[in-house]
Design a protein around this motif. Structure first.
Motif, mmCIF file in Angstrom:
data_model
loop_
_atom_site.group_PDB
_atom_site.id
_atom_site.type_symbol
_atom_site.label_atom_id
_atom_site.label_comp_id
_atom_site.label_asym_id
_atom_site.label_seq_id
_atom_site.Cartn_x
_atom_site.Cartn_y
_atom_site.Cartn_z
ATOM 1 N N GLY A 9 0.829 -1.195 0.000
ATOM 2 C CA GLY A 9 0.000 0.000 0.000
ATOM 3 C C GLY A 9 0.872 1.258 0.000
ATOM 4 N N PRO A 10 0.409 2.391 0.539
ATOM 5 C CA PRO A 10 -0.810 2.485 1.327
ATOM 6 C C PRO A 10 -2.074 2.443 0.471
ATOM 7 N N LEU A 11 -3.149 1.940 1.064
ATOM 8 C CA LEU A 11 -4.455 1.889 0.452
ATOM 9 C C LEU A 11 -5.321 2.933 1.147
ATOM 10 N N SER A 12 -5.816 3.891 0.382
ATOM 11 C CA SER A 12 -6.609 4.975 0.943
ATOM 12 C C SER A 12 -8.028 4.881 0.410
ATOM 13 N N VAL A 13 -9.002 4.824 1.315
ATOM 14 C CA VAL A 13 -10.403 4.694 0.917
ATOM 15 C C VAL A 13 -11.242 5.670 1.724
ATOM 16 N N ARG A 77 -16.241 -4.427 5.479
ATOM 17 C CA ARG A 77 -17.424 -3.687 5.024
ATOM 18 C C ARG A 77 -17.604 -2.433 5.859
ATOM 19 N N ASP A 78 -18.231 -1.419 5.262
ATOM 20 C CA ASP A 78 -18.524 -0.176 5.992
ATOM 21 C C ASP A 78 -17.284 0.290 6.765
ATOM 22 N N SER A 79 -16.212 0.492 6.060
ATOM 23 C CA SER A 79 -14.944 0.822 6.711
ATOM 24 C C SER A 79 -15.059 2.127 7.512
ATOM 25 N N GLN A 80 -14.355 2.163 8.626
ATOM 26 C CA GLN A 80 -14.372 3.289 9.552
ATOM 27 C C GLN A 80 -12.967 3.865 9.701
ATOM 28 N N PRO A 81 -12.855 5.134 10.061
ATOM 29 C CA PRO A 81 -11.518 5.701 10.300
ATOM 30 C C PRO A 81 -10.716 4.904 11.329
ATOM 31 N N SER A 82 -11.422 4.272 12.270
ATOM 32 C CA SER A 82 -10.733 3.470 13.287
ATOM 33 C C SER A 82 -10.130 2.187 12.711
ATOM 34 N N ASP A 83 -10.490 1.859 11.457
ATOM 35 C CA ASP A 83 -9.887 0.697 10.795
ATOM 36 C C ASP A 83 -8.516 1.041 10.207
ATOM 37 N N SER A 84 -8.138 2.303 10.234
ATOM 38 C CA SER A 84 -6.846 2.716 9.698
ATOM 39 C C SER A 84 -5.722 2.079 10.507
ATOM 40 N N ALA A 85 -4.948 1.240 9.846
ATOM 41 C CA ALA A 85 -3.913 0.450 10.516
ATOM 42 C C ALA A 85 -3.157 -0.316 9.435
ATOM 43 N N THR A 86 -2.173 -1.082 9.852
ATOM 44 C CA THR A 86 -1.505 -2.016 8.942
ATOM 45 C C THR A 86 -2.085 -3.402 9.171
ATOM 46 N N TYR A 87 -2.436 -4.076 8.086
ATOM 47 C CA TYR A 87 -3.026 -5.412 8.167
ATOM 48 C C TYR A 87 -1.995 -6.431 7.682
ATOM 49 N N GLY A 106 2.624 -6.811 5.235
ATOM 50 C CA GLY A 106 1.634 -5.869 5.738
ATOM 51 C C GLY A 106 1.166 -4.883 4.676
ATOM 52 N N THR A 107 -0.126 -4.535 4.756
ATOM 53 C CA THR A 107 -0.716 -3.490 3.910
ATOM 54 C C THR A 107 -1.207 -2.384 4.809
ATOM 55 N N ARG A 108 -0.748 -1.178 4.532
ATOM 56 C CA ARG A 108 -1.191 -0.029 5.323
ATOM 57 C C ARG A 108 -2.489 0.508 4.746
ATOM 58 N N LEU A 109 -3.518 0.582 5.573
ATOM 59 C CA LEU A 109 -4.843 1.059 5.177
ATOM 60 C C LEU A 109 -5.138 2.386 5.843
ATOM 61 N N MET A 110 -5.636 3.321 5.052
ATOM 62 C CA MET A 110 -6.085 4.606 5.596
ATOM 63 C C MET A 110 -7.529 4.827 5.186
ATOM 64 N N VAL A 111 -8.414 5.004 6.146
ATOM 65 C CA VAL A 111 -9.818 5.272 5.896
ATOM 66 C C VAL A 111 -10.079 6.730 6.231
ATOM 67 N N LYS A 112 -10.467 7.493 5.222
ATOM 68 C CA LYS A 112 -10.638 8.937 5.413
ATOM 69 C C LYS A 112 -12.089 9.280 5.723
ATOM 70 N N PRO A 113 -12.311 10.134 6.740
ATOM 71 C CA PRO A 113 -13.693 10.519 7.100
ATOM 72 C C PRO A 113 -14.353 11.302 5.974
#
Lengths: 113, 114
Positions: A9-13, A77-87, A106-113
């Motif tokens: 990543g990072p993967l930004s959604v 599903r229904d990703s939340q900002p609190s899901d922002s982390a490395t998976y 690891g994949t770094r995920l960023m969920v933007k409000p």
């Protein structure tokens, strides 16, 4: 070639999106598959645990394993900002307890409000 | 249930110095692991203990790294002498001996070698 490959990543959604995280592996002996979530400056925490092929669902999280393709996925599903982390995906050839795990990078995920 | 405790949280040392990390696993967990996580990478196993015996230390650089688990509870990991490439987070994890419960990791010790 690494035993377990994972797109860094990072993967930004945007918030509310469906997230798909994936790993491929080369060792056909792997039978136990896990997904860990790691927040910044914290240790990994176990999210999902599956054995062999198939799907497993837990709330907003679904883990899929396709052993024929040596491919595993984690859907959020229904990703939340609190899901922002490395998976991190992790695998073992034997019963997890008492046996070493092989991790993806690891994949770094960023969920933007 | 208390988690896996590790100390110190952070350590900065110069190359060729020595350093030690401490881990206290979850009570009753027979298996203890030390993993090294370099920035941007997944954890890599260094050593695995079952009670106070070593199960796997094949990836431990034994010329500079050592680990012990006295009395089958707490564990220490030592590096002597440290190299720049040892800069990483050192994670301790523990698990039950049987059952598919996964590992529980500590928060790790972040080592910087300058």
């Amino acid at each position: 070639q690494k035993e377990v490959e994972q797109d860094p990543g990072p993967l930004s959604v945007p918030e509310g999106a469906i997230v798909s995280l994936n790993c491929t592996y080369s060792n056909s002996a792997f039978q136990y598959f896990m997904w860990y979530r790691q927040y910044s400056r914290k240790g990994p925490e176990l999210l999902m645990y599956t054995y062999s092929s198939g799907n497993k669902e837990d709330g907003r999280f679904t883990a899929q394993v396709d052993k024929s393709s040596k491919y595993i996925s984690l859907f959020i599903r229904d990703s939340q900002p609190s899901d922002s982390a490395t998976y991190l995906c992790a695998m073992s050839a034997y019963d997890n307890a008492g046996n070493m795990l092989t991790f993806g990078g690891g994949t770094r995920l960023m969920v933007k409000p | 249930e208390a988690g896996v405790a590790q100390s110190p949280r952070y350590k900065i040392i110069e190359k060729r110095q020595s350093v030690a990390f401490w881990c206290n696993p979850i009570s009753g967990h027979a298996t203890l692991y030390w993993y090294q996580q370099i920035l941007g990478q997944g954890p890599k196993l260094l050593i695995q203990f079952q009670n106070n015996g070593v199960v796997d230390d094949s990836q431990l650089p034994k010329d500079r790294f050592s680990a012990e688990r006295l009395k089958g509870v707490d564990s220490t990991l030592k590096i002597q002498p440290a190299k720049l490439e040892d800069s990483a987070v050192y994670l301790c994890a523990s698990s039950l001996l049987t059952g598919n419960y996964g590992y529980t990791f500590g928060s790790g010790t972040r080592l910087t070698v300058v």
